[in-house]
Design an enzyme around this catalytic site. Structure first.
Site, PDB file in Angstrom:
ATOM      1  N   SER A 188       0.809  -1.226   0.000  1.00 18.24           N
ATOM      2  CA  SER A 188       0.000   0.000   0.000  1.00 18.24           C
ATOM      3  C   SER A 188       0.839   1.272   0.000  1.00 18.24           C
ATOM      4  CB  SER A 188      -0.940   0.018   1.207  1.00 18.24           C
ATOM      5  OG  SER A 188      -0.214   0.122   2.417  1.00 18.24           O
ATOM      6  N   LYS A 201       1.372   4.290   6.846  1.00 16.20           N
ATOM      7  CA  LYS A 201       0.703   5.172   5.894  1.00 16.20           C
ATOM      8  C   LYS A 201       1.362   6.558   5.946  1.00 16.20           C
ATOM      9  CE  LYS A 201      -2.497   2.058   5.029  1.00 16.20           C
ATOM     10  NZ  LYS A 201      -2.463   1.276   3.776  1.00 16.20           N
TER      11      LYS A 201
END
Length: 257
Positions: A61, A103
């Site tokens: 991701s 993230k």
């Protein structure tokens, strides 16, 4: 018996010398170099252990910035040190139980974030340039306007289309935001395979101050300098001895044997 004398003078030292090779000054300097090198080498590792934690990124991701399975170093920081653009490691049970998540922070408390305008993320109405994304564009990831509550963060993966990030949790009570206190560390570098320090998120500089890079480069310099001093200082005696033997061979009379 009137010919040449058969008497030979034995070497004063008996053929061998137990005294360390090299001058006294050289010996002292080499010892000092080894001692200083050990301090720098071990000090660098100790500083690194206190300042950083290693993490393995489990998914793709964050690609292309960080690929699945790569090892990163996360700097231990206080919650109020987190800035827009930082890549952070955090733990939020509303996202996943028993695992850490990696993230990028794109908005902090008080910010208004949305996507997309001209293929770019907007924060507080300003388009953000993100060259670390694949192709440098968001690829039309739809995010409605979100006002980030104070003390919380809005986070996205760099692989915007497949990342299960804040945009996938918009229906949660916190609208996909994560508490600052949930952050475990701020990622400074990818170390295995070695990619070095992360690219600076300069696009966020137009709306506020960016984080200052951690001390990783200084720590690596201390370790390298320490290793050089230890190896160099330790090599002084053998090198000086080798040079002394070569000098004796050059100056020894041809008929001495």
């Amino acid at each position: 018996m009137g010919g040449e004398s058969a008497i030979r003078t034995a070497p004063r030292s008996g053929g061998t010398s137990t005294r360390p090779a090299g001058s006294r000054t050289g010996q002292r300097l080499s010892g000092l170099a080894v001692a200083l090198g050990i301090v720098l080498f071990l000090g660098g590792f100790a500083w690194g252990a206190l300042a950083y934690r290693p993490f393995t990124v489990p998914t793709s991701s964050m690609s292309p910035t960080i690929a699945a399975g790569e090892r990163v170093l996360g700097q231990r920081v206080d919650a109020d040190e987190i800035r827009r653009g930082d890549v952070v490691v955090f733990n939020d049970k509303a996202w996943v139980t028993g695992a850490l998540v990696v993230k990028r922070v794109v908005a902090v408390g008080g910010d208004t974030v949305a996507c997309c305008t001209n293929g770019k993320l907007t924060v507080n109405g300003k388009e953000i340039d993100e060259p670390y994304l694949k192709g440098g564009v968001v690829e039309d990831k739809a995010i409605p306007t979100v006002k980030v509550p104070q003390g919380r963060l809005f986070l996205l993966g760099d692989e915007r289309q497949g990342s299960l990030d804040s945009s996938a949790h918009l229906t949660d009570a916190a609208q996909g935001t994560v508490a600052r206190s949930a952050v475990e560390a701020r990622v400074d570098a990818v170390v295995w395979p070695w990619k070095g320090m992360l690219e600076r998120p300069t696009g966020f500089g137009k709306i506020g101050a960016l984080s200052t890079p951690g001390p990783l480069n200084t720590i690596l310099l201390l370790i390298v300098v320490g290793a050089v001093l230890v190896l160099g200082g330790g090599a002084y005696g053998p090198v000086a001895g080798l040079l002394a033997r070569r000098q004796r061979v050059r100056t020894e009379p041809v008929g001495a044997r």
